[in-house]
Design a protein around this motif. Structure first.
Motif, PDB file in Angstrom:
ATOM      1  N   VAL A 113       0.816  -1.216   0.000  1.00 36.75           N
ATOM      2  CA  VAL A 113       0.000   0.000   0.000  1.00 36.75           C
ATOM      3  C   VAL A 113       0.848   1.265   0.000  1.00 36.75           C
ATOM      4  O   VAL A 113       0.415   2.291  -0.503  1.00 36.75           O
ATOM      5  N   SER A 114       2.033   1.230   0.542  1.00 37.23           N
ATOM      6  CA  SER A 114       2.827   2.454   0.631  1.00 37.23           C
ATOM      7  C   SER A 114       4.007   2.408  -0.336  1.00 37.23           C
ATOM      8  O   SER A 114       4.390   1.347  -0.837  1.00 37.23           O
ATOM      9  N   GLU A 115       4.599   3.564  -0.552  1.00 36.74           N
ATOM     10  CA  GLU A 115       5.773   3.664  -1.421  1.00 36.74           C
ATOM     11  C   GLU A 115       6.961   2.921  -0.808  1.00 36.74           C
ATOM     12  O   GLU A 115       7.728   2.276  -1.518  1.00 36.74           O
ATOM     13  N   ARG A 116       7.077   3.010   0.483  1.00 42.59           N
ATOM     14  CA  ARG A 116       8.175   2.332   1.168  1.00 42.59           C
ATOM     15  C   ARG A 116       8.086   0.820   0.969  1.00 42.59           C
ATOM     16  O   ARG A 116       9.095   0.165   0.713  1.00 42.59           O
ATOM     17  N   GLU A 117       6.892   0.268   1.091  1.00 43.44           N
ATOM     18  CA  GLU A 117       6.715  -1.169   0.885  1.00 43.44           C
ATOM     19  C   GLU A 117       7.015  -1.563  -0.561  1.00 43.44           C
ATOM     20  O   GLU A 117       7.551  -2.642  -0.812  1.00 43.44           O
ATOM     21  N   ARG A 118       6.677  -0.686  -1.475  1.00 52.64           N
ATOM     22  CA  ARG A 118       6.964  -0.957  -2.892  1.00 52.64           C
ATOM     23  C   ARG A 118       8.470  -1.065  -3.118  1.00 52.64           C
ATOM     24  O   ARG A 118       8.943  -1.983  -3.786  1.00 52.64           O
TER      25      ARG A 118
END
Length: 190
Positions: A113-118
């Motif tokens: 869901v987040s950019e960091r997780e991506r």
């Protein structure tokens, strides 16, 4: 270096080195023609790689081409030494290739869901691919291939811009681009 403007022909005004480089970039017809030649040589490479359709749902390769071209122009016209320019080019190519790879992940099958997780997912998948290389394993993940294609486009673009504007040798543009096109064509099925 001095120049005379139309209002003060009898008083030459000093121009700094950076002003002359910037002025020559925007006003030089040769620079614009050289850039058109450069993009005319690199465009068929990108079009060939895109038409091969090696990876389903891969991002457009023209976005990295123009981004790496702009970064390379900035670096080539800077006053830095060639070693610093090459270091910055490698770091920016690597970083931007990871960013492009991160945004090519299909999120419909994951819970990201987040950019960091991506970005964590991208780095994890690249690490798993690297581990598979060194342990003799097999990976069918298309993400590392997208990363390597973007990295190679960045490297070829930088080398081409650098050789054209720093070495003043346009022939070095055609060799890596031609080699990449021939390699791509030779591996196409049929």
């Amino acid at each position: 270096m001095t120049h005379r403007d139309e209002y003060h022909r009898d008083h030459p005004a000093a121009i700094s080195k950076s002003d002359s480089v910037i002025a020559s970039w925007y006003s030089s017809k040769d620079t614009w023609v050289s850039n058109l030649f450069l993009l005319g040589a690199l465009g068929p490479l990108v079009a060939s790689l895109e038409s091969a359709n090696w990876v389903d749902r891969a991002p457009s390769l023209f976005i990295p081409l123009f981004t790496f071209w702009a970064i390379s122009l900035f670096l080539s016209f800077s006053k830095m030494s060639d070693v610093k320019i090459w270091g910055l080019a490698i770091v920016s190519s690597f970083t931007f290739s990871i960013v492009i790879s991160a945004y090519s992940i299909d999120l419909s099958e994951t819970l990201l869901v987040s950019e960091r997780e991506r970005f964590q997912e991208t780095v994890l998948r690249l690490a798993q691919w690297t581990e598979a290389i060194f342990t003799g394993g097999v990976s069918t993940d298309p993400l590392p291939f997208v990363f390597l294609i973007n990295l190679s486009i960045g490297s070829i673009t930088f080398f081409s811009v650098w050789s054209l504007f720093r070495l003043h040798n346009p022939w070095f543009i055609l060799v890596p681009a031609g080699f990449a096109i021939l390699t791509n064509i030779s591996y196409l099925p049929g």
